[in-house]
Design a protein around this motif. Sequence first.
Motif, PDB file in Angstrom:
ATOM      1  N   ASP A   1       0.810  -1.213   0.000  1.00 21.39           N
ATOM      2  CA  ASP A   1       0.000   0.000   0.000  1.00 21.39           C
ATOM      3  C   ASP A   1       0.849   1.271   0.000  1.00 21.39           C
ATOM      4  OD1 ASP A   1      -2.284  -1.565   0.112  1.00 21.39           O
ATOM      5  OD2 ASP A   1      -2.321  -1.573   2.305  1.00 21.39           O
ATOM      6  N   GLU A   2       2.121   1.142   0.314  1.00 21.24           N
ATOM      7  CA  GLU A   2       3.002   2.313   0.422  1.00 21.24           C
ATOM      8  C   GLU A   2       3.398   2.801  -0.973  1.00 21.24           C
ATOM      9  OE1 GLU A   2       5.855   2.713   3.923  1.00 21.24           O
ATOM     10  OE2 GLU A   2       7.184   2.338   2.218  1.00 21.24           O
ATOM     11  N   LEU A   3       3.161   4.095  -1.229  1.00 26.32           N
ATOM     12  CA  LEU A   3       3.485   4.686  -2.531  1.00 26.32           C
ATOM     13  C   LEU A   3       4.786   5.479  -2.498  1.00 26.32           C
ATOM     14  CD1 LEU A   3      -0.034   6.119  -3.425  1.00 26.32           C
ATOM     15  CD2 LEU A   3       0.929   3.906  -4.076  1.00 26.32           C
ATOM     16  N   PHE A   4       5.128   6.005  -1.323  1.00 23.74           N
ATOM     17  CA  PHE A   4       6.275   6.909  -1.214  1.00 23.74           C
ATOM     18  C   PHE A   4       6.920   6.740   0.148  1.00 23.74           C
ATOM     19  CE2 PHE A   4       7.817  11.043   0.326  1.00 23.74           C
ATOM     20  CZ  PHE A   4       8.773  11.339  -0.636  1.00 23.74           C
TER      21      PHE A   4
ATOM     22  N   LYS B   1      -1.749   4.356   0.437  1.00 25.05           N
ATOM     23  CA  LYS B   1      -3.121   4.456  -0.051  1.00 25.05           C
ATOM     24  C   LYS B   1      -3.758   3.083   0.084  1.00 25.05           C
ATOM     25  CE  LYS B   1      -5.474   5.677  -4.365  1.00 25.05           C
ATOM     26  NZ  LYS B   1      -5.213   6.144  -5.727  1.00 25.05           N
ATOM     27  N   ILE B   2      -4.919   3.023   0.747  1.00 22.01           N
ATOM     28  CA  ILE B   2      -5.625   1.761   0.881  1.00 22.01           C
ATOM     29  C   ILE B   2      -7.059   1.927   0.369  1.00 22.01           C
ATOM     30  CG2 ILE B   2      -4.217   0.819   2.741  1.00 22.01           C
ATOM     31  CD1 ILE B   2      -6.278   1.712   4.752  1.00 22.01           C
ATOM     32  N   ILE B   3      -7.571   0.866  -0.182  1.00 26.32           N
ATOM     33  CA  ILE B   3      -8.944   0.846  -0.679  1.00 26.32           C
ATOM     34  C   ILE B   3      -9.842   0.392   0.464  1.00 26.32           C
ATOM     35  CG2 ILE B   3     -10.525  -0.113  -2.400  1.00 26.32           C
ATOM     36  CD1 ILE B   3      -8.209   1.621  -3.535  1.00 26.32           C
ATOM     37  N   ILE B   4     -10.925   1.130   0.691  1.00 23.70           N
ATOM     38  CA  ILE B   4     -11.870   0.816   1.768  1.00 23.70           C
ATOM     39  C   ILE B   4     -13.290   0.886   1.207  1.00 23.70           C
ATOM     40  CG2 ILE B   4     -10.362   1.632   3.621  1.00 23.70           C
ATOM     41  CD1 ILE B   4     -11.967   4.256   3.595  1.00 23.70           C
TER      42      ILE B   4
ATOM     43  N   PHE C   1      -6.687  10.665   5.393  1.00 22.02           N
ATOM     44  CA  PHE C   1      -7.697  11.341   4.581  1.00 22.02           C
ATOM     45  C   PHE C   1      -8.567  10.264   3.937  1.00 22.02           C
ATOM     46  CE2 PHE C   1      -3.881  13.937   4.647  1.00 22.02           C
ATOM     47  CZ  PHE C   1      -4.358  15.194   4.972  1.00 22.02           C
ATOM     48  N   VAL C   2      -9.881  10.324   4.160  1.00 23.35           N
ATOM     49  CA  VAL C   2     -10.795   9.318   3.639  1.00 23.35           C
ATOM     50  C   VAL C   2     -11.784   9.972   2.679  1.00 23.35           C
ATOM     51  CG1 VAL C   2     -12.595   7.662   4.254  1.00 23.35           C
ATOM     52  CG2 VAL C   2     -10.606   7.927   5.733  1.00 23.35           C
ATOM     53  N   SER C   3     -11.869   9.415   1.464  1.00 28.03           N
ATOM     54  CA  SER C   3     -12.883   9.872   0.506  1.00 28.03           C
ATOM     55  C   SER C   3     -12.995   8.889  -0.640  1.00 28.03           C
ATOM     56  CB  SER C   3     -12.555  11.275  -0.029  1.00 28.03           C
ATOM     57  OG  SER C   3     -11.429  11.237  -0.862  1.00 28.03           O
ATOM     58  N   ASN C   4     -14.227   8.737  -1.141  1.00 30.03           N
ATOM     59  CA  ASN C   4     -14.508   7.932  -2.333  1.00 30.03           C
ATOM     60  C   ASN C   4     -13.917   6.523  -2.289  1.00 30.03           C
ATOM     61  OD1 ASN C   4     -15.820  10.189  -3.401  1.00 30.03           O
ATOM     62  ND2 ASN C   4     -13.897  10.958  -4.277  1.00 30.03           N
TER      63      ASN C   4
END
Length: 191
Positions: A64-67, A85-88, A157-160
Motif C-alpha cells: 500500500d506504500e506509494l512513497f 493508499k488503501i482501498i476501503i 484522509f478518507v474519501s470515495n
Amino acid sequence: MQQSKQLSLGDRYAEITVVTVTIIALVIGWFYKSSIENASLPFSAEGISAEAPKGWIQFQTSGDELFRAVDINSKGFGTTYTISKIIIADDVPALEVSSLVALNHAQNLLAFRVLSQQEVQVYGRTAYELDYVYVESNPDLTHSEMPKIVRGTDYIFVSNGEAVIVSYQADEKNYDVDLSRFLLFLRSIKF
C-alpha cells in the motif's frame, strides 16, 4: 597625560560599512541555507502528487506504500515521510481507518503507544490525526547502540472508497525541529 582619540568621518564610515556588509551577508546566507533545506523534487503515483525533499533517500515501496523518503542527515532515527493508499468501503469512517492503522503499527513497531487521535482540518481538508511513539532498535546484535524513541504522526484522509495516509516519523529529540519542514511537504500533497 591622556590623549583623547577622535574618530574621523572616514573611520565612522568604515565602521558603519563593515556592520552593514556583515548583516547583509548573514541575511543572504540565511536565505541561501533556507532555499537549500527547502528544495524539493516532484513525486507522483496513483493520482497523488507531492514535493519530496531534495537530498533525501527515496526507497522502493511495496504494498500500500506509494512513497518513502528518509533524511539520512538526521541525528538519531532518520526523519521519515511516507504516503500510503488503501482501498476501503465507501461508508467506512476515518475513525475506523485510524484504528486499523494503529493496529498495524502495534503489530509492526516495538513498544508502540498512541498519544492522541482526533479529527483535524489540514489545509482545507478533513483528516484524522494519529499521534504515537515507539522504540526503534537496530536488530543487528553486533551494533552496540541505544534504542531510539521515535515520535510519529499520521494524517488519514478518507474519501470515495480510498484512504490516503501521510506519515511523519522523527527521533523524539528532532520531532519539533523537523515538523515545519514536514508541514511544507504535507501542504504540497495533492490528490
